[in-house]
Scaffold this active site. Sequence first.
Site, short mmCIF file in Angstrom:
data_model
loop_
_atom_site.label_atom_id
_atom_site.label_comp_id
_atom_site.label_asym_id
_atom_site.label_seq_id
_atom_site.Cartn_x
_atom_site.Cartn_y
_atom_site.Cartn_z
N SER A 1 0.83 -1.21 0.00
CA SER A 1 0.00 0.00 0.00
C SER A 1 0.86 1.26 0.00
O SER A 1 2.01 1.26 0.45
CB SER A 1 -0.90 0.03 1.24
OG SER A 1 -1.75 -1.10 1.27
N1 SAH Z 1 -0.99 -4.92 3.93
C1 SAH Z 1 -0.18 -5.22 2.78
C2 SAH Z 1 -0.80 -4.81 1.46
C3 SAH Z 1 -1.80 -5.80 1.09
S1 SAH Z 1 -2.37 -5.89 -0.57
C4 SAH Z 1 1.22 -4.63 2.91
O1 SAH Z 1 1.49 -3.93 3.89
O2 SAH Z 1 2.04 -4.91 2.04
C5 SAH Z 1 -3.74 -6.94 -0.22
C6 SAH Z 1 -3.40 -8.36 0.16
O3 SAH Z 1 -4.61 -9.00 0.54
C7 SAH Z 1 -2.80 -9.19 -0.96
O4 SAH Z 1 -1.59 -9.73 -0.53
C8 SAH Z 1 -3.84 -10.28 -1.18
O5 SAH Z 1 -3.27 -11.53 -1.53
C9 SAH Z 1 -4.52 -10.36 0.18
N2 SAH Z 1 -5.87 -10.91 0.21
C10 SAH Z 1 -6.87 -10.81 -0.71
N3 SAH Z 1 -7.97 -11.45 -0.27
C11 SAH Z 1 -7.66 -11.98 0.94
C12 SAH Z 1 -8.38 -12.78 1.89
N4 SAH Z 1 -9.66 -13.16 1.70
N5 SAH Z 1 -7.75 -13.14 3.04
C13 SAH Z 1 -6.47 -12.75 3.27
N6 SAH Z 1 -5.74 -12.02 2.40
C14 SAH Z 1 -6.33 -11.64 1.26
#
Ligand code: SAH
Length: 220
Positions: free
Chosen positions: A65
């Site tokens: 993010s």
């Molecule tokens: N917080 C992260 C950014 C996340 S991007 C950071 O600091 O880098 C969003 C993430 O959510 C992705 O890695 C994706 O694989 C995950 N994601 C999507 N759906 C999800 C679910 N149902 N449960 C857990 N993770 C999920």
Amino acid sequence: MLEDTFQHKGLRKKLIEEIRRKGIKDERVLNALMAVPRHWFLDSVFLQHAYQDKAFPIEEGQTISQPYTVAFQTELLQLQPNQSVLEIGTGSAYQACILAEMGVKVYTIEYNEILFKKARRMIDILRYDKKVQCFLGDGSQGLPRFAPYDAILVTAGAPAVPESLLFQLKIGGRLVIPVGDNKTQKMMRIIRKNEKQFTQEEFENFSFVPLLGKNGWQIK
Ligand code: SAH
């Protein structure tokens, strides 16, 4: 390999001033951003961009993010030391480390196995493993095993607020979640007032990768 030079620190300081100008006021959040070297979480091709206020690709088509977004969500959580937080969407583990720097106990869940493994390794290498526990699974259903939480943070865009997350909050607990379509989502904060009542606030628009899973977007 994991070095943090004066130059890195200088760039980070500048980035934090930029985020402060954009409206983040909580000094504890800004200090946490200063404490975690963001360049350690980026793929090498993007290293020189680590201290721009932008989201960047990590692996598996996912993103780390934007720093402002991380700060905005963290501020909305209103964390106090020793509280427990569930993060949904571990991704690069950057946000999880920011939460750890806020002095809370972090449970973070990731759906993608490759990202989960990489994140867990990163948490170990950076010695956040006492404060951050990584899980593999569908976080759209929360993580009932360690509920209730003082705060739940969703870092992927949801089509609607999953009801199961609401009931994994303590009384007084906060859920911060971006809700919308696949382009833009409104940041929302839901606070559990008592057993059955919740208040809901809406903030600005953001753009996240989709939340998948049972209570997220279904892949067809
Ligand atoms: N917080 C992260 C950014 C996340 S991007 C950071 O600091 O880098 C969003 C993430 O959510 C992705 O890695 C994706 O694989 C995950 N994601 C999507 N759906 C999800 C679910 N149902 N449960 C857990 N993770 C999920």
